[in-house]
Motif scaffolding. Structure first.
Motif, PDB file in Angstrom:
ATOM      1  N   ALA A   1      14.537  14.527   9.019  1.00 47.87           N
ATOM      2  CA  ALA A   1      13.827  13.674   9.969  1.00 47.87           C
ATOM      3  C   ALA A   1      13.201  12.515   9.200  1.00 47.87           C
ATOM      4  N   PRO A   2      13.272  11.319   9.744  1.00 42.42           N
ATOM      5  CA  PRO A   2      12.742  10.166   9.008  1.00 42.42           C
ATOM      6  C   PRO A   2      11.224  10.210   8.890  1.00 42.42           C
ATOM      7  N   ILE A   3      10.737   9.754   7.745  1.00 41.32           N
ATOM      8  CA  ILE A   3       9.317   9.547   7.514  1.00 41.32           C
ATOM      9  C   ILE A   3       9.148   8.072   7.172  1.00 41.32           C
ATOM     10  N   ARG A   4       7.914   7.611   7.153  1.00 36.09           N
ATOM     11  CA  ARG A   4       7.685   6.232   6.726  1.00 36.09           C
ATOM     12  C   ARG A   4       8.089   6.140   5.261  1.00 36.09           C
ATOM     13  N   GLU A   5       8.927   5.192   4.945  1.00 28.87           N
ATOM     14  CA  GLU A   5       9.488   5.072   3.595  1.00 28.87           C
ATOM     15  C   GLU A   5       8.396   5.035   2.535  1.00 28.87           C
ATOM     16  N   VAL A   6       8.653   5.725   1.440  1.00 29.18           N
ATOM     17  CA  VAL A   6       7.730   5.766   0.319  1.00 29.18           C
ATOM     18  C   VAL A   6       8.537   5.622  -0.968  1.00 29.18           C
ATOM     19  N   ALA A   7       8.000   4.856  -1.896  1.00 33.15           N
ATOM     20  CA  ALA A   7       8.652   4.659  -3.196  1.00 33.15           C
ATOM     21  C   ALA A   7       7.631   4.951  -4.276  1.00 33.15           C
ATOM     22  N   VAL A   8       8.091   5.599  -5.333  1.00 33.57           N
ATOM     23  CA  VAL A   8       7.201   5.982  -6.428  1.00 33.57           C
ATOM     24  C   VAL A   8       7.826   5.567  -7.753  1.00 33.57           C
ATOM     25  N   GLY A   9       6.969   5.043  -8.631  1.00 32.56           N
ATOM     26  CA  GLY A   9       7.416   4.642  -9.958  1.00 32.56           C
ATOM     27  C   GLY A   9       7.285   5.804 -10.919  1.00 32.56           C
TER      28      GLY A   9
ATOM     29  N   THR B   1       5.477  16.116   9.510  1.00 32.67           N
ATOM     30  CA  THR B   1       6.103  15.352   8.425  1.00 32.67           C
ATOM     31  C   THR B   1       5.139  14.320   7.835  1.00 32.67           C
ATOM     32  N   THR B   2       4.222  13.798   8.649  1.00 37.31           N
ATOM     33  CA  THR B   2       3.253  12.837   8.107  1.00 37.31           C
ATOM     34  C   THR B   2       2.302  13.517   7.129  1.00 37.31           C
ATOM     35  N   MET B   3       1.994  14.794   7.355  1.00 41.00           N
ATOM     36  CA  MET B   3       1.154  15.542   6.413  1.00 41.00           C
ATOM     37  C   MET B   3       1.881  15.708   5.085  1.00 41.00           C
ATOM     38  N   ALA B   4       3.182  15.942   5.151  1.00 36.13           N
ATOM     39  CA  ALA B   4       3.971  16.089   3.927  1.00 36.13           C
ATOM     40  C   ALA B   4       3.960  14.785   3.139  1.00 36.13           C
ATOM     41  N   ARG B   5       4.105  13.666   3.825  1.00 41.12           N
ATOM     42  CA  ARG B   5       4.101  12.364   3.157  1.00 41.12           C
ATOM     43  C   ARG B   5       2.740  12.105   2.518  1.00 41.12           C
ATOM     44  N   LYS B   6       1.657  12.393   3.249  1.00 39.67           N
ATOM     45  CA  LYS B   6       0.314  12.176   2.708  1.00 39.67           C
ATOM     46  C   LYS B   6       0.069  13.034   1.466  1.00 39.67           C
ATOM     47  N   ALA B   7       0.512  14.280   1.508  1.00 42.43           N
ATOM     48  CA  ALA B   7       0.346  15.172   0.346  1.00 42.43           C
ATOM     49  C   ALA B   7       1.148  14.646  -0.842  1.00 42.43           C
ATOM     50  N   PHE B   8       2.334  14.117  -0.584  1.00 42.16           N
ATOM     51  CA  PHE B   8       3.168  13.543  -1.641  1.00 42.16           C
ATOM     52  C   PHE B   8       2.474  12.340  -2.286  1.00 42.16           C
ATOM     53  N   VAL B   9       1.945  11.453  -1.454  1.00 39.09           N
ATOM     54  CA  VAL B   9       1.258  10.262  -1.962  1.00 39.09           C
ATOM     55  C   VAL B   9       0.053  10.669  -2.802  1.00 39.09           C
ATOM     56  N   ALA B  10      -0.709  11.649  -2.336  1.00 37.97           N
ATOM     57  CA  ALA B  10      -1.874  12.126  -3.092  1.00 37.97           C
ATOM     58  C   ALA B  10      -1.452  12.721  -4.441  1.00 37.97           C
ATOM     59  N   ALA B  11      -0.374  13.493  -4.445  1.00 36.57           N
ATOM     60  CA  ALA B  11       0.111  14.097  -5.692  1.00 36.57           C
ATOM     61  C   ALA B  11       0.587  13.017  -6.659  1.00 36.57           C
ATOM     62  N   ALA B  12       1.255  12.006  -6.143  1.00 37.21           N
ATOM     63  CA  ALA B  12       1.733  10.918  -6.999  1.00 37.21           C
ATOM     64  C   ALA B  12       0.560  10.166  -7.616  1.00 37.21           C
ATOM     65  N   ARG B  13      -0.446   9.903  -6.832  1.00 42.28           N
ATOM     66  CA  ARG B  13      -1.624   9.208  -7.368  1.00 42.28           C
ATOM     67  C   ARG B  13      -2.337  10.079  -8.402  1.00 42.28           C
ATOM     68  N   ASP B  14      -2.442  11.384  -8.119  1.00 40.52           N
ATOM     69  CA  ASP B  14      -3.052  12.303  -9.093  1.00 40.52           C
ATOM     70  C   ASP B  14      -2.299  12.290 -10.412  1.00 40.52           C
ATOM     71  N   ALA B  15      -0.983  12.091 -10.338  1.00 35.96           N
ATOM     72  CA  ALA B  15      -0.145  12.059 -11.542  1.00 35.96           C
ATOM     73  C   ALA B  15      -0.151  10.688 -12.213  1.00 35.96           C
ATOM     74  N   GLY B  16      -0.887   9.731 -11.623  1.00 41.75           N
ATOM     75  CA  GLY B  16      -0.969   8.392 -12.206  1.00 41.75           C
ATOM     76  C   GLY B  16       0.224   7.514 -11.896  1.00 41.75           C
ATOM     77  N   LEU B  17       0.943   7.831 -10.826  1.00 41.40           N
ATOM     78  CA  LEU B  17       2.127   7.061 -10.454  1.00 41.40           C
ATOM     79  C   LEU B  17       1.765   6.038  -9.384  1.00 41.40           C
ATOM     80  N   LYS B  18       2.432   4.899  -9.424  1.00 43.19           N
ATOM     81  CA  LYS B  18       2.242   3.884  -8.397  1.00 43.19           C
ATOM     82  C   LYS B  18       3.092   4.239  -7.191  1.00 43.19           C
ATOM     83  N   VAL B  19       2.501   4.118  -6.009  1.00 44.96           N
ATOM     84  CA  VAL B  19       3.174   4.468  -4.760  1.00 44.96           C
ATOM     85  C   VAL B  19       3.248   3.227  -3.886  1.00 44.96           C
ATOM     86  N   LEU B  20       4.445   2.902  -3.452  1.00 40.84           N
ATOM     87  CA  LEU B  20       4.645   1.755  -2.564  1.00 40.84           C
ATOM     88  C   LEU B  20       5.101   2.256  -1.198  1.00 40.84           C
TER      89      LEU B  20
END
Length: 119
Positions: free
Chosen positions: A7-15, A66-85
């Motif tokens: 199922a589509p989520i709002r696109e997210v990109a991580v460095g 699915t929006t909760m999954a995306r939010k958790a992913f973004v939080a984990a990426a930020r915790d890891a010091g990754l840039k999220v677009l």
């Protein structure tokens, strides 16, 4: 069959570290793939990463949105010091907009002698 994993989520990109470009995901299974990638900077007892993976699994099992999954992913990426677009790009714009607004509390101008007597 309508598989929630795709199922589509709002696109997210991580460095990710050691990558010349951003890795993009548009589905829950896509963000799970990034989380489980060899390039994800894993740390011992990384609760943010564990929460994101668990939330994605719960979303696939229809126990979480699915929006909760995306939010958790973004939080984990930020915790890891990754840039999220685009999430990390929107914050400076939001701050710039909010600073252009009037202050929440405005100072009162002193009343003239005439206004004081009319009260």
């Amino acid at each position: 069959m309508n598989d929630i994993a795709f199922a589509p989520i709002r696109e997210v990109a991580v460095g990710l570290p050691d990558a010349d470009h951003f890795t993009t995901a548009t589905t829950v299974s896509g963000i799970m793939g990034i989380l489980m990638s060899e390039r994800w900077p894993k740390r011992a007892n990384d609760t943010g990463w564990q929460h994101a993976l668990t939330t994605c699994t719960r979303a696939i099992q229809l126990e979480a949105d699915t929006t909760m999954a995306r939010k958790a992913f973004v939080a984990a990426a930020r915790d890891a010091g990754l840039k999220v677009l685009p999430d990390d790009e929107q914050k400076p714009r939001m701050r710039a907009r909010s600073s252009a607004r009037r202050p929440a509390v405005q100072l009162r101008q002193p009343h003239s002698d005439r206004e004081r007597h009319n009260r």
